[in-house]
Scaffold this active site. Structure first.
Site, short mmCIF file in Angstrom:
data_model
loop_
_atom_site.label_atom_id
_atom_site.label_comp_id
_atom_site.label_asym_id
_atom_site.label_seq_id
_atom_site.Cartn_x
_atom_site.Cartn_y
_atom_site.Cartn_z
N ARG A 101 24.80 15.54 -5.80
CA ARG A 101 24.45 14.11 -5.21
C ARG A 101 22.87 14.23 -4.67
NH1 ARG A 101 23.61 10.09 -6.82
NH2 ARG A 101 25.51 10.38 -8.12
N LYS A 136 2.94 1.17 2.47
CA LYS A 136 4.12 0.51 2.80
C LYS A 136 5.22 1.51 1.87
CE LYS A 136 2.92 -4.30 2.94
NZ LYS A 136 3.09 -5.79 2.35
N LYS A 168 -8.51 -4.97 8.91
CA LYS A 168 -7.27 -6.23 8.65
C LYS A 168 -7.73 -7.33 9.36
CE LYS A 168 -3.38 -4.95 7.22
NZ LYS A 168 -3.36 -5.34 5.82
N GLU A 198 -10.56 -6.63 4.85
CA GLU A 198 -9.71 -7.70 4.20
C GLU A 198 -10.07 -8.89 4.65
OE1 GLU A 198 -4.93 -7.50 4.60
OE2 GLU A 198 -5.70 -9.06 6.17
N ASP A 219 -6.86 -11.08 -0.08
CA ASP A 219 -5.59 -10.97 0.24
C ASP A 219 -4.88 -12.15 -0.22
OD1 ASP A 219 -3.03 -9.87 1.42
OD2 ASP A 219 -3.60 -11.28 3.37
#
Length: 282
Positions: A101, A136, A168, A198, A219
């Protein structure tokens, strides 16, 4: 089988089996399996997709039992059809069942990321855009997830907060100006470190053009604004589009002429590829 794994992979294998085996071990297998039985198992792709994590999966079997033999039938980065045999393991049946597994979890998870990335990469074919990951990622698993992205044909963004500057919106919230912020960053990190800014409007972009930034992150802009941004930049900066990137939108984004399209979906939300172990007792 000898595979060179990053330290993080080895550590994760140890943690995964500590989690799965606890202090009592595999009580099902030890209860119902003759410890003298040997088997051969084939790990098979139940879906078509791009493979990543074969070495890690193999290392899972040999972590449980160093005498388990592992034979790889394809390479990480290969695109395979459903039904393809990915690797074969042979050894004590109990060892194979105990290892199964965790090995499949690693292989399915990483192959899912590679497959998702590859789907996006194929969607931008014919353009100059490259597909990139973001930060992320699953905490503690970034090295493996970035590896899977690269196996799917994607590019890796900065690894963390330490190896590139990305200014940012929240950094700019209390700043005197974009120009002042970029100047401060460049002075602090020197000429060798990438400085990226950004922006989410054309007006902000225009403020970046006269700075010493290397990359501008566009963005959540509309397709029309992305195309206008690329025209205004005119090759002076690397342009990166992010936000609102889906399989339905990525082709249109790429055709605006942006250099990079970054998306967190390929690491934080990619579905695992369905892989399974078919066991043949001997």
């Amino acid at each position: 089988m000898k595979v060179d794994l990053p330290d993080t992979a080895t550590d994760l294998i140890v943690l995964a089996y500590a989690e799965d085996l606890g202090t009592e071990g595999d009580i099902t297998t030890s209860s119902v399996t003759d410890p003298r039985t040997r088997s051969v198992g084939r790990v098979v792709a139940r879906q078509s997709g791009c493979i990543a994590g074969l070495g890690i999966a193999g290392a899972c079997f040999t972590y449980v039992d160093r005498d388990v033999e592992v034979e790889l039938h394809c390479n990480d980065g290969d695109y395979v059809e459903a039904g393809t045999s990915l690797l074969t393991v042979s050894g004590m049946t109990a060892s194979i069942l105990t290892a199964e597994r965790v090995a499949l979890n690693f292989l399915g998870w990483l192959s899912g990321i590679a497959t998702a990335t590859n789907t996006y990469v194929r969607a931008v074919e014919g353009t100059e855009a490259v597909v990139s990951d973001t930060r992320k990622t699953t905490p503690g698993m970034r090295t493996l997830e970035r590896y899977a992205v690269s196996m799917g044909g994607g590019r890796n963004h900065r690894f963390g907060l330490f190896d590139a500057v990305l200014i940012k919106d929240n950094h700019l919230a209390t700043a005197a100006s974009i120009a002042h912020t970029v100047e401060a960053a460049r002075t602090a990190v020197g000429p060798e470190i990438t400085v990226e800014v950004e922006v989410d409007t054309i007006a902000q972009l225009e403020q970046v053009l006269d700075t010493d930034a290397d990359v501008v992150l566009l963005d959540n802009m509309t397709i029309e604004d992305l195309a206008e941004a690329v025209r205004l930049v005119d090759g002076r900066l690397i342009t990166e589009a992010s936000g609102g990137v889906t399989l339905e939108t990525i082709s249109d984004i790429a055709r605006t002429g942006v250099d990079v399209i970054s998306t967190g979906w390929i690491t934080h939300s990619a579905p695992a590829l369905d892989v399974a172990l078919d066991l043949d007792p001997h």
